[in-house]
Design a protein around this motif. Structure first.
Motif, PDB file in Angstrom:
ATOM      1  N   ARG A 220      51.190  -1.326  23.097  1.00  0.00           N
ATOM      2  CA  ARG A 220      51.040  -0.532  24.319  1.00  0.00           C
ATOM      3  C   ARG A 220      51.912   0.733  24.303  1.00  0.00           C
ATOM      4  O   ARG A 220      51.411   1.822  24.612  1.00  0.00           O
ATOM      5  CB  ARG A 220      51.352  -1.387  25.545  1.00  0.00           C
ATOM      6  N   SER A 410      42.949   4.713  22.207  1.00  0.00           N
ATOM      7  CA  SER A 410      42.038   3.797  22.886  1.00  0.00           C
ATOM      8  C   SER A 410      41.734   2.570  22.027  1.00  0.00           C
ATOM      9  O   SER A 410      41.685   1.443  22.530  1.00  0.00           O
ATOM     10  CB  SER A 410      40.718   4.524  23.232  1.00  0.00           C
ATOM     11  N   HIS A 413      44.843   0.551  22.122  1.00  0.00           N
ATOM     12  CA  HIS A 413      45.000  -0.081  23.432  1.00  0.00           C
ATOM     13  C   HIS A 413      43.904  -1.115  23.680  1.00  0.00           C
ATOM     14  O   HIS A 413      44.138  -2.111  24.367  1.00  0.00           O
ATOM     15  CB  HIS A 413      44.948   0.999  24.513  1.00  0.00           C
ATOM     16  N   GLY A 414      42.704  -0.856  23.121  1.00  0.00           N
ATOM     17  CA  GLY A 414      41.586  -1.753  23.383  1.00  0.00           C
ATOM     18  C   GLY A 414      41.403  -2.795  22.308  1.00  0.00           C
ATOM     19  O   GLY A 414      41.824  -3.940  22.462  1.00  0.00           O
ATOM     20  N   GLU A 503      33.847   2.340  26.351  1.00  0.00           N
ATOM     21  CA  GLU A 503      35.290   2.347  26.613  1.00  0.00           C
ATOM     22  C   GLU A 503      35.600   1.719  27.969  1.00  0.00           C
ATOM     23  O   GLU A 503      36.590   0.987  28.120  1.00  0.00           O
ATOM     24  CB  GLU A 503      35.814   3.782  26.571  1.00  0.00           C
ATOM     25  N   ARG A 506      35.183  -2.049  27.566  1.00  0.00           N
ATOM     26  CA  ARG A 506      36.311  -2.597  26.810  1.00  0.00           C
ATOM     27  C   ARG A 506      37.563  -2.715  27.691  1.00  0.00           C
ATOM     28  O   ARG A 506      38.272  -3.727  27.665  1.00  0.00           O
ATOM     29  CB  ARG A 506      36.589  -1.717  25.600  1.00  0.00           C
ATOM     30  N   GLU A 507      37.846  -1.681  28.453  1.00  0.00           N
ATOM     31  CA  GLU A 507      39.013  -1.702  29.319  1.00  0.00           C
ATOM     32  C   GLU A 507      38.901  -2.784  30.388  1.00  0.00           C
ATOM     33  O   GLU A 507      39.869  -3.501  30.669  1.00  0.00           O
ATOM     34  CB  GLU A 507      39.178  -0.316  29.985  1.00  0.00           C
ATOM     35  N   ASN A 510      39.268  -6.367  28.708  1.00  0.00           N
ATOM     36  CA  ASN A 510      40.659  -6.645  28.343  1.00  0.00           C
ATOM     37  C   ASN A 510      41.505  -6.965  29.575  1.00  0.00           C
ATOM     38  O   ASN A 510      42.292  -7.924  29.585  1.00  0.00           O
ATOM     39  CB  ASN A 510      41.261  -5.455  27.613  1.00  0.00           C
ATOM     40  N   ASN A 511      41.369  -6.161  30.631  1.00  0.00           N
ATOM     41  CA  ASN A 511      42.172  -6.367  31.839  1.00  0.00           C
ATOM     42  C   ASN A 511      41.797  -7.663  32.545  1.00  0.00           C
ATOM     43  O   ASN A 511      42.671  -8.390  33.048  1.00  0.00           O
ATOM     44  CB  ASN A 511      42.004  -5.189  32.802  1.00  0.00           C
ATOM     45  N   GLY A 553      45.136   2.381  31.065  1.00  0.00           N
ATOM     46  CA  GLY A 553      43.730   2.082  31.300  1.00  0.00           C
ATOM     47  C   GLY A 553      43.169   2.848  32.474  1.00  0.00           C
ATOM     48  O   GLY A 553      42.045   3.351  32.426  1.00  0.00           O
ATOM     49  N   VAL A 556      42.486   6.400  31.507  1.00  0.00           N
ATOM     50  CA  VAL A 556      41.255   6.496  30.725  1.00  0.00           C
ATOM     51  C   VAL A 556      40.052   6.522  31.651  1.00  0.00           C
ATOM     52  O   VAL A 556      39.138   7.351  31.515  1.00  0.00           O
ATOM     53  CB  VAL A 556      41.143   5.334  29.717  1.00  0.00           C
TER      54      VAL A 556
END
Length: 586
Positions: A220, A410, A413-414, A503, A506-507, A510-511, A553, A556
């Motif tokens: 991160r 990204s 992060h992803g 994207e 994906r965000e 993940n969250n 995130g 983004v």
């Protein structure tokens, strides 16, 4: 006639002409050297028809007159004006030229009297015409030379900007590649020790701690650092070597020029009046004022009238020069007729040729001035286009560098974070640390990192969501519940929008799994309108806290969506995002 081969000539500027005539260029070495041509020409033109004196006599007088003139001007340049004075000084320059012209007249009277070819009765004529001649000749040459020099400067700047543009065009991709390698190397060096510790660890709890710590302490922070604009600038080097190799290509003359635009009546009138006012006094004794008015008004009127007619004529430069000489002869005949009719002047044939020579000198010099201005105008147009291309290319370079950083950030992060975090969660579900599972986790992490080496990502929404589902298999059921045909068509025709959609998904995935502990996650993609795709990600994880601090995130999502929102309802959490798919974003 094709308009593209017709070279446009800009309108003459009186202010620019005065600035050049009264500026440092007027006393430059080049102008003083060029002054030798009209200086000698005037001596021979006005005196050879006289019965007394040989060519050698007049050559000596011409040499003394020229050296005296430039000697006085050099003294002014070294003392009163300076070599590079700013700004232009019209009154001081006029004083310098008049003084030099007077000195020239006196030198002609002295040397001519000594040689016995210049009578004392010429004193008034010489003292009157000398200052006018020097003033007109030097100013004319200065205006001409300044036009030529400005064209050369513009052309040199154009060559330089073209060289810069060509160099950038050839190196943009290489710079992006080098920057990508630099960033990927940074990521690999940061993650390699973590993976090495994880593979050596035999305790499941410690393995989970290593992976989770790597996300918070390595992945991160590194993704945030890489995403910052200018965090990893590429080395652009210097363009000096490129500019040194720029060849001085020969500038081609325009194919067609407008004959009327080659004439600058005010400039021609200034040249012929300052050079011809002295001889005019000899032709019209007792009617000098009337002769000067007739000469000036007749010359101006005829030049303006003929220029208006000549603006309909387009010709090659050589033919335009012929036209200019023809026009000069016509104007000379008109002026002679006016002087005979109005001022009752008596012309000899040689005096007609003198008037023709004066007008030809002004007209040809006018053309020599206008041709470089025409070339400069074309160069300036090209220069503006090249500079615009250069600005766009620089913007493209900045955008690609920024996109490269954000893309790698990204992915880090992803995908990389997701692979590491998913591995930790899979280990947590195992009672015993299985070597096969360690190998699979390592393979997933390697696959995520390998994505950093690719220049482009897949924009196939179904394929990428399938990859996400495989990564989170056993932790969360990620499925594409709806993907309308209209949305698929819109995203297939817009790779940027497709990348943004991927994207956002994906965000959200993940969250939902990492922070909400989701076990079921469904994705819905529909076409909201011709310009927007509606993306809804539904999950059964814990709702996001209202006072949560916006992180990477969120940044983004702010940048790649038209708008987005996050809400919880009936035990489910929804992320709704609108993705632009209009032609503007293509």
């Amino acid at each position: 006639m094709n308009q593209q081969v017709r070279a446009a000539t800009p309108k003459s500027s009186l202010r620019e002409a005065i600035t050049n005539a009264a500026g440092p260029v007027a006393l430059s070495n080049q102008v003083l050297l060029l002054f030798a041509i009209p200086s000698y020409a005037s001596i021979f033109l006005y005196n050879l028809q006289r019965s007394n004196g040989t060519i050698f006599d007049w050559f000596i007088i011409g040499s003394v007159a020229y050296l005296t003139t430039i000697g006085v001007l050099l003294i002014f340049r070294a003392t009163v004006l300076g070599t590079d004075f700013r700004p232009s000084k019209p009154f001081v320059m006029i004083s310098a030229l008049v003084t030099a012209g007077t000195a020239r007249a006196i030198s002609v009277l002295i040397i001519g009297g000594w040689l016995g070819v210049v009578p004392a009765s010429d004193a008034l004529f010489r003292l009157f015409s000398g200052p006018f001649f020097v003033l007109g000749a030097i100013a004319t040459i200065a205006i001409y030379y300044a036009s030529v020099r400005r064209n050369e400067e513009t052309l040199a700047q154009l060559r330089r900007e073209k060289a810069v543009l060509d160099e950038l065009r050839g190196s943009v991709r290489e710079r992006i590649r080098l920057q990508r390698e630099q960033l990927v190397s940074q990521v690999e060096r940061a993650i390699a020790p973590v993976i090495e510790r994880f593979e050596k660890e035999r305790n499941a709890k410690q393995s989970i701690e290593i992976l989770r710590a790597s996300v918070d302490e390595v992945v991160r922070p590194l993704s945030h650092a890489i995403a910052k604009p200018g965090a990893f600038p590429t080395e652009t080097g210097t363009l000096d070597a490129v500019l040194e190799k720029v060849e001085k290509e020969r500038q081609r003359l325009p194919k067609l020029v407008n004959v009327g635009d080659m004439l600058v009546p005010l400039f021609i009138l200034f040249t012929m009046t300052t050079a011809g006012i002295g001889p005019l006094f000899e032709i019209t004794p007792g009617r000098e004022a009337l002769a000067v008015i007739t000469f000036t008004v007749g010359g101006w009127t005829s030049l303006k009238s003929i220029q208006a007619l000549a603006r309909k004529i387009w010709a090659p430069v050589w033919l335009a020069a012929v036209w200019v000489l023809v026009i000069s002869f016509v104007v000379a005949v008109i002026i002679e007729a006016l002087l005979i009719f109005v001022a009752r002047s008596s012309f000899e044939q040689v005096q007609l040729w003198q008037v023709f020579s004066l007008i030809s000198l002004g007209s040809v010099t006018s053309m020599f001035m206008q041709v470089p201005r025409t070339l400069r105008f074309a160069s300036e147009q090209q220069l503006r286009a090249v500079v615009q291309d250069l600005e766009i290319l620089n913007s493209e370079l900045r955008q690609q560098v920024w996109h490269n950083q954000r893309r790698i950030a990204s992915i880090l992060h992803g995908s990389v974070q997701a692979a590491i975090y998913a591995g930790a969660m899979k280990i947590a579900e195992q009672a015993v640390l299985d070597p096969t599972l360690i190998t699979k986790i390592r393979r997933d992490v390697d696959a995520a990192i390998n994505r950093l080496h690719t220049e482009t990502e897949s924009t196939d929404v179904v394929e990428v969501i399938g990859q996400m589902s495989a990564v989170w298999h056993g932790v969360c059921d990620v499925r594409l519940a709806e993907y309308s045909k209209r949305a698929a068509t819109a995203l297939a025709g817009n790779s940027v929008a497709a990348s943004c959609t991927i994207e956002v998904v994906r965000e959200a995935v993940n969250n939902a799994i990492k922070h909400g502990g989701a076990k079921q996650l469904s994705i819905y993609i529909r076409l909201e309108s011709e310009k927007l795709v509606r993306l809804v990600i539904e999950n059964d994880g814990a709702p996001a806290l209202d006072d949560a601090v916006a992180g990477f995130g969120s940044q983004v999502l702010d940048e790649i969506t038209h708008q987005w929102s996050l809400k919880s309802e009936n035990g489910l959490t929804y992320l709704v995002a609108m993705i632009p798919v209009s032609k503007i974003s293509r």
